[in-house]
Structure formats: structure tokens, C-alpha cells
Write a protein that holds these residues in place. Structure first.
Motif, PDB file in Angstrom:
ATOM      1  N   ALA A 105      22.235  98.617 109.324  1.00 31.93           N
ATOM      2  CA  ALA A 105      21.596  97.716 108.363  1.00 31.93           C
ATOM      3  C   ALA A 105      21.211  96.329 108.998  1.00 31.93           C
ATOM      4  O   ALA A 105      20.336  95.709 109.037  1.00 31.93           O
ATOM      5  N   GLU A 110      18.133  99.351 108.910  1.00 27.78           N
ATOM      6  CA  GLU A 110      17.971 100.529 108.039  1.00 27.78           C
ATOM      7  C   GLU A 110      18.443 100.152 106.341  1.00 27.78           C
ATOM      8  O   GLU A 110      19.302  99.280 106.263  1.00 27.78           O
ATOM      9  N   SER A 111      17.686 100.987 105.749  1.00 28.97           N
ATOM     10  CA  SER A 111      18.326 101.115 104.420  1.00 28.97           C
ATOM     11  C   SER A 111      18.498 102.480 103.843  1.00 28.97           C
ATOM     12  O   SER A 111      17.858 103.406 104.443  1.00 28.97           O
TER      13      SER A 111
END
Length: 275
Positions: A105, A110-111
Motif C-alpha cells: 500500500a 495497492e488497495s
């Protein structure tokens, strides 16, 4: 996550538990790990001859990952010196999925879906619970086991970014592993000597096979990191603890308690949420 990625990572988990059991069962683990790295280097160099180099943008990540892998090797060997597979392995592997999710993250943007986050939490928590004895987390090599988990998180995030920049995940894997495999013998010789490294011992063939198995396992993981979120891939890979618990029970004389069976069931539930 696509089903074929899930199945591939689960297969990599089985391979990973197998080579860790080979290492834990050895008498001189630093030597065994170094022989494994030599096998990795030779196989990677041969494969690299037939491939185009990865994109230049990924080279610094490959170098950093190789250095982090050497640190991981040294911490893993040290943690196995005083801890058994059933305790050390869960701490080092269980701590890494959450760390990787946070690192992905922070550094890869990124999620991850709420369901997958819950799955990661279940897998990590259940894995670490395998190391408990009663209500106590009594692991003689706890600092080294946690340090190993930090190295796992660091090289996983590094490789996740590097493989996406490389344009060629397989080429990135073999070039990084070749460098890692060359660095580890140099470290061994610095700590000990060249003569003891290259002397033939009864466990040589086992270590070579372990190295090739670990190369295949990590190659699968790097490919998966190119196709799916890093934290989810890591959590699935850490289901290797399921296999490690069974291998430790069947071949290393370690205990398989009710707590471990329940934890394994929670890991399976978390895996289903992720996959």
C-alpha cells in the motif's frame, strides 16, 4: 484472484515447506543454505543465457532483492539453530503477509478488497498462533524469526515492484536469483572459509535439490505477484505452514496438537476468502 493463480501459489507453498523442512533437518544449516544458493545460481545463469535481460528500470530492485535475500538466509539459519520448524516457521511466515500488505500500500499503491483483507488477517493470525505453547509465545529464536519475517516482507515488496517494471517476470526472477546465488557463497567464505564450503558431504545432493525446489517455488510466486495483489499472494504462499506442520509431524518428530489443527482450519478459511 484468478483460480489458476490461487492453485499455482498453493503449489508453491507446498514446495516452500518442503525445502524449509530439508534445511531444518540438516546439521550444518548455513552450509546447506549456501549449497542451495549455489544450485540456484547455476540453474539461474543457465536459464538467463536463453532470455533477454529484464528492463533496466527493474535492475536496482533486483540488486536490492538479492541483498535482502542474503539477509533472509542468515536470519533463517540462525532462527533454526535453536527453534524447531513448528515454532520458528509460523512466526517468520505469519508476520509477513500483514507487513507485505502495508508495504504494498505504501510503496506500490495497492488497495485490496475488504474480504481479502479479512482473509489475510485470518491467515496471519492463525499461522502465528501455531507457535504458541499454551498461552505463551515461547520461541527461543523469536527476534530472529521476526527479523526473518521482516526480510520476507522487504524482498517480497521489492520483487513485486521490480517484476512489474521488468516487463519479463521470468527473466527478472532468474537474474535476481543468479545474483543472490552468487552473493551467498561469498558471505559464507567471509564467515568461514572456501575449503569447508566446497568439501563434499552426505547432504550435498539434498541441498542441491532443495535449492532447485526453492527456485521453482519463488519463480511461481514472482509470476503471481505480477498478476495479483502482493499481500494476497503472500498470504496464500504462507499456507505453506499447513504443509510444514504435517511435514514436521510426519518426518521430524514434531507434535501436531489440537491447537494446530484448529489453526490450520482457520488458515483454510482465510485462504478461501482470499482465493
Amino acid at each position: 484472484m484468478p483460480i489458476h493463480i490461487t492453485l499455482l501459489v498453493l503449489f508453491a507453498a507446498l514446495l516452500h515447506a518442503s525445502w524449509n523442512a530439508l534445511l531444518r533437518g540438516g546439521t550444518d544449516r548455513l552450509w546447506s543454505m549456501t549449497i542451495m544458493c549455489i544450485a540456484i545460481a547455476i540453474a539461474s545463469i543457465v536459464a538467463a543465457v536463453f532470455m533477454e535481460p529484464p528492463a533496466v528500470a527493474s535492475w536496482s530492485y533486483g540488486l536490492l532483492s538479492a541483498l535482502l535475500h542474503v539477509g533472509y538466509n542468515l536470519f533463517l539459519v540462525r532462527s533454526y539453530r535453536v527453534g524447531d520448524l513448528g515454532q520458528t516457521y509460523p512466526v517468520s511466515r505469519g508476520s509477513s503477509p500483514v507487513l507485505i500488505t502495508l508495504g504494498a500500500a505504501a510503496f506500490a499503491g495497492e488497495s485490496i478488497a475488504p474480504g481479502a483483507l479479512l482473509g489475510i488477517a485470518l491467515v496471519s493470525g492463525a499461522i502465528i498462533s501455531l507457535a504458541f505453547r499454551g498461552r505463551n509465545l515461547s520461541v527461543p529464536s523469536l527476534p530472529y524469526a521476526l527479523g526473518t519475517g521482516c526480510f520476507i516482507a522487504a524482498y517480497s515488496v521489492t520483487d513485486g515492484i521490480g517484476t512489474r517494471l521488468s516487463g519479463a517476470p521470468l527473466a527478472y526472477t532468474v537474474w535476481m536469483c543468479a545474483l543472490w546465488g552468487v552473493l551467498m557463497p561469498a558471505v559464507y567464505i567471509g564467515l568461514r572459509d572456501a575449503r569447508s564450503l566446497f568439501s563434499f558431504r552426505p547432504g550435498t545432493l539434498t541441498a542441491v535439490v532443495g535449492g532447485l525446489v526453492s527456485l521453482l517455488a519463488y519463480g511461481i510466486v514472482i509470476y503471481a505477484m505480477n498478476e495479483a495483489p502482493l499481500g494476497a499472494v503472500s498470504a496464500l504462499r504462507e499456507t505453506s505452514v499447513l504443509f510444514a506442520a504435517l511435514i514436521g509431524y510426519a518426518f521430524l518428530g514434531e507434535t501436531l496438537t489440537t491447537r494446530r489443527v484448529v489453526a490450520c482450519a482457520v488458515i483454510v478459511s482465510g485462504t478461501l476468502l482470499i482465493g
